[in-house]
Design an enzyme around this catalytic site. Structure first.
Site, PDB file in Angstrom:
ATOM      1  N   PRO A 265       0.832  -1.204   0.000  1.00  0.00           N
ATOM      2  CA  PRO A 265       0.000   0.000   0.000  1.00  0.00           C
ATOM      3  C   PRO A 265       0.867   1.255   0.000  1.00  0.00           C
ATOM      4  O   PRO A 265       1.895   1.284   0.655  1.00  0.00           O
ATOM      5  CB  PRO A 265      -0.793  -0.113   1.312  1.00  0.00           C
ATOM      6  CG  PRO A 265      -0.678  -1.535   1.726  1.00  0.00           C
ATOM      7  CD  PRO A 265       0.574  -2.080   1.111  1.00  0.00           C
TER       8      PRO A 265
ATOM      9  N   CYS B  75     -28.940 -13.449 -11.350  1.00  0.00           N
ATOM     10  CA  CYS B  75     -28.506 -14.730 -10.805  1.00  0.00           C
ATOM     11  C   CYS B  75     -29.556 -15.830 -10.986  1.00  0.00           C
ATOM     12  O   CYS B  75     -30.687 -15.697 -10.529  1.00  0.00           O
ATOM     13  CB  CYS B  75     -28.174 -14.586  -9.325  1.00  0.00           C
ATOM     14  SG  CYS B  75     -27.584 -16.134  -8.661  1.00  0.00           S
TER      15      CYS B  75
ATOM     16  N   ASN C 219     -22.093  -7.582 -21.923  1.00  0.00           N
ATOM     17  CA  ASN C 219     -21.480  -8.740 -21.243  1.00  0.00           C
ATOM     18  C   ASN C 219     -21.974 -10.051 -21.851  1.00  0.00           C
ATOM     19  O   ASN C 219     -23.131 -10.179 -22.217  1.00  0.00           O
ATOM     20  CB  ASN C 219     -21.840  -8.667 -19.739  1.00  0.00           C
ATOM     21  CG  ASN C 219     -21.406  -9.908 -18.957  1.00  0.00           C
ATOM     22  OD1 ASN C 219     -22.231 -10.553 -18.318  1.00  0.00           O
ATOM     23  ND2 ASN C 219     -20.146 -10.242 -19.006  1.00  0.00           N
ATOM     24  N   GLY C 220     -21.053 -10.995 -21.940  1.00  0.00           N
ATOM     25  CA  GLY C 220     -21.383 -12.342 -22.399  1.00  0.00           C
ATOM     26  C   GLY C 220     -20.470 -12.800 -23.504  1.00  0.00           C
ATOM     27  O   GLY C 220     -20.491 -12.262 -24.619  1.00  0.00           O
ATOM     28  N   ASP C 221     -19.623 -13.798 -23.172  1.00  0.00           N
ATOM     29  CA  ASP C 221     -18.806 -14.507 -24.153  1.00  0.00           C
ATOM     30  C   ASP C 221     -17.648 -13.715 -24.746  1.00  0.00           C
ATOM     31  O   ASP C 221     -17.161 -14.077 -25.821  1.00  0.00           O
ATOM     32  CB  ASP C 221     -19.677 -15.056 -25.295  1.00  0.00           C
ATOM     33  CG  ASP C 221     -20.652 -16.118 -24.803  1.00  0.00           C
ATOM     34  OD1 ASP C 221     -20.523 -16.548 -23.646  1.00  0.00           O
ATOM     35  OD2 ASP C 221     -21.543 -16.511 -25.581  1.00  0.00           O
TER      36      ASP C 221
ATOM     37  N   GLY D 293     -16.089 -11.737 -17.667  1.00  0.00           N
ATOM     38  CA  GLY D 293     -16.163 -12.649 -16.536  1.00  0.00           C
ATOM     39  C   GLY D 293     -15.196 -13.804 -16.667  1.00  0.00           C
ATOM     40  O   GLY D 293     -14.021 -13.706 -16.315  1.00  0.00           O
TER      41      GLY D 293
HETATM   42  C1  LIG Z   1     -18.251 -18.491 -11.140  1.00  0.00           C
HETATM   43  C2  LIG Z   1     -19.173 -17.379 -11.554  1.00  0.00           C
HETATM   44  C3  LIG Z   1     -19.767 -16.605 -10.592  1.00  0.00           C
HETATM   45  C4  LIG Z   1     -20.596 -15.541 -10.959  1.00  0.00           C
HETATM   46  N1  LIG Z   1     -21.132 -14.737  -9.984  1.00  0.00           N
HETATM   47  C5  LIG Z   1     -21.838 -13.641 -10.334  1.00  0.00           C
HETATM   48  C6  LIG Z   1     -22.266 -12.702  -9.361  1.00  0.00           C
HETATM   49  O1  LIG Z   1     -21.992 -12.826  -8.158  1.00  0.00           O
HETATM   50  N2  LIG Z   1     -22.997 -11.639  -9.793  1.00  0.00           N
HETATM   51  C7  LIG Z   1     -23.298 -11.440 -11.110  1.00  0.00           C
HETATM   52  O2  LIG Z   1     -23.952 -10.458 -11.454  1.00  0.00           O
HETATM   53  N3  LIG Z   1     -22.880 -12.309 -12.041  1.00  0.00           N
HETATM   54  C8  LIG Z   1     -22.147 -13.384 -11.693  1.00  0.00           C
HETATM   55  N4  LIG Z   1     -21.661 -14.216 -12.660  1.00  0.00           N
HETATM   56  C9  LIG Z   1     -21.930 -13.925 -14.079  1.00  0.00           C
HETATM   57  C10 LIG Z   1     -20.845 -13.053 -14.683  1.00  0.00           C
HETATM   58  O3  LIG Z   1     -20.775 -11.816 -14.044  1.00  0.00           O
HETATM   59  C11 LIG Z   1     -21.134 -12.837 -16.188  1.00  0.00           C
HETATM   60  O4  LIG Z   1     -22.358 -12.165 -16.325  1.00  0.00           O
HETATM   61  C12 LIG Z   1     -21.220 -14.130 -16.975  1.00  0.00           C
HETATM   62  O5  LIG Z   1     -20.192 -15.038 -16.601  1.00  0.00           O
HETATM   63  C13 LIG Z   1     -21.157 -13.857 -18.489  1.00  0.00           C
HETATM   64  O6  LIG Z   1     -19.970 -13.195 -18.799  1.00  0.00           O
HETATM   65  P1  LIG Z   1     -18.691 -13.968 -19.425  1.00  0.00           P
HETATM   66  O7  LIG Z   1     -19.168 -14.672 -20.646  1.00  0.00           O
HETATM   67  O8  LIG Z   1     -17.699 -12.895 -19.688  1.00  0.00           O
HETATM   68  O9  LIG Z   1     -18.237 -14.951 -18.379  1.00  0.00           O
HETATM   69  C14 LIG Z   1     -20.873 -15.290 -12.320  1.00  0.00           C
HETATM   70  C15 LIG Z   1     -20.277 -16.092 -13.282  1.00  0.00           C
HETATM   71  C16 LIG Z   1     -19.424 -17.111 -12.925  1.00  0.00           C
HETATM   72  C17 LIG Z   1     -18.780 -17.932 -13.984  1.00  0.00           C
END
Ligand SMILES: Cc1cc2nc3c(=O)[nH]c(=O)nc-3n(C[C@H](O)[C@H](O)[C@H](O)COP(=O)(O)O)c2cc1C
Length: 439
Positions: free
Chosen positions: A102, A183, A283-285, A307
């Protein structure tokens, strides 16, 4: 001030020099209310993944790469044998350690280098937060100064409780609060939280009003397209968010029923973008810099959220920044990977020592679990990764995980060439289905 040697500017740090056509660039910045996110890349909230250690690791990802100058990184002395958990830091990491202490970090510089503009916490139960004692809350809401800007994500179904929890988030010093409406986990949907709320827009409106009134920090919402194809609500929801004074919306372009199957339908991100004026986060993929750029080009979204690709490739944010600016990007070497995984393990151990809320044995057990989990993701697509994952699976302690990792990288570095990943290495590293719990 940054630690000496860490202010090296790269050509891609300058957002004015872009190789991408304007409409395809991942934007250099996006403003979410009062919070400036620069560049417009966001680490997605992920339960069980995006804790404080992982977030700081992502924020400082570029500190773990191959030296660009001797001053920035000392020469690599090669892998050391595992000596157990007390000596996991190879000599080569002494500088990184100093940089992570820090007060020694220049957030603007490391941020520009790692290219991740905003960090998000794992989702946190509003009911839990509102009920918990102050000391226990800290376990859920811990973050460090070098994590700014950072958003805390809440889930729940009760407007008053969510408003109270949002106040706690604001008081704790987070830069923004986000509501989870995506979720699909049964225990969350069962109590009407997460994507369960997608079937109850009037309730969502009450929540928007209550939380908006409760805090002055920016307020955002993350949702899926709807419960299923017959009930797609994302456009209506985004308009409602805008009308109620929210500062941005993030869309994971799948329905609840879709889970993680099929492709994310980016065309819905484009439709949401056309429907509102507040920033839209896509977001997604996104798996590569190319796909981040493609999402911006196809949807016009204001920021991208990543993600699952982040634990497999923590450099992805930096690669996006590089790619957008120059049209190409650096790929991590085996040495980079080794440097990074050892640094991450050390951060986990430091955090376990610093957090005293559980007995030591429990904290170390948790840490060993995280080391195992991370090593598995991190070797996704890496040559020999499938074998390493199988070996790690049997490990019981952090030291055992570490010795497997050491042996793996020692062999890779000794060979002097970058081995090629087999299809098994790629397939076996897919994100484990049992972890796809929440969104
Ligand atoms: C292990 C895991 C935990 C996740 N937990 C959350 C969460 O706490 N809150 C949320 O909004 N999305 C959660 N997600 C969804 C991700 O934020 C994201 O929307 C989803 O994985 C699609 O994005 P990606 O294709 O870049 O992975 C989670 C996804 C994964 C794989």
């Amino acid at each position: 001030m940054a630690g000496k040697g860490f202010t090296v500017k790269k050509n891609w740090d300058n957002p004015k020099e872009h190789a991408m056509p304007a409409e395809a660039r991942v934007p250099a910045e996006v403003r979410l209310g009062t919070v400036l996110v620069t560049p417009a890349t966001i680490l997605a909230p992920m339960a069980g993944v995006t804790d404080t250690v992982f977030r700081r690791f992502i924020r400082h990802a570029s500190l773990f790469t191959t030296p660009t100058t001797e001053a920035a990184h000392p020469p690599n002395p090669g892998p050391e044998p595992c000596q157990g958990t007390t000596s996991v830091v190879p000599k080569m990491q002494q500088n990184e350690e100093r940089a992570l202490a820090p007060g020694l970090i220049d957030a603007a510089v490391t941020n520009a280098q790692s290219g991740c503009g905003l960090l998000m916490t794992e989702f946190t139960s509003a009911d839990g937060l509102a009920r918990m004692r102050e000391s226990k809350r800290q376990r859920y809401l811990t973050f460090y100064d070098d994590e700014h800007p950072i958003g805390a994500q809440l889930f729940g179904a009760n407007p008053e409780t969510l408003a109270e929890a949002a106040r706690i988030v604001e008081e704790t010093g987070f830069d923004l609060v986000d509501l989870n409406l995506g979720c699909p986990a049964k225990r969350v949907v069962g109590s009407n939280g997460g994507s369960g709320l997608l079937r109850d827009l009037p309730r969502i409106q009450e929540i928007f009003k209550a939380v908006r009134k409760a805090v002055t920090i920016p307020f955002t919402v993350k949702f899926r397209m709807g419960w299923n194809d017959a009930d797609i609500v994302c456009i209506e929801l985004a308009r409602m968010a805008e009308a109620e004074g929210l500062n941005a919306v993030a869309l994971h372009a799948r329905t609840r029923e879709q889970g993680y199957s099929g492709q994310a339908r980016w065309e819905w991100i484009a439709r949401v973008k056309q429907a509102v004026k507040i920033p839209v986060i896509g977001n997604g993929d996104i798996q590569t810099p190319e796909s981040a750029v493609a999402m911006v080009a196809e949807t016009g979204c204001d920021a991208v959220m990543i993600g699952r690709a982040a634990p497999a490739n923590p450099w992805i944010f930096r690669q996006i920044a590089q790619y957008t600016a120059t049209g190409s990007y650096e790929r991590p070497t085996a040495e980079d990977r080794y440097r990074m995984i050892r640094a991450y393990f050390q951060m986990l151990l430091d955090e376990a020592e610093a957090t005293k809320d559980l007995p030591r044995a429990a904290r170390m057990g948790e840490t060993a679990g995280k080391m195992k989990q991370f090593a598995t993701w991190f070797t996704h697509g890496v040559a020999g990764g499938a074998k390493l994952r199988a070996a790690i699976y049997q490990a019981r302690t952090g030291a055992e995980v570490l010795s497997q990792v050491d042996a793996f990288f020692a062999a890779q570095l000794a060979s002097g060439t970058e081995p090629v990943a087999t299809p098994e290495d790629v397939a076996a590293g897919e994100f484990p289905a049992n972890l796809l719990v929440c969104d």
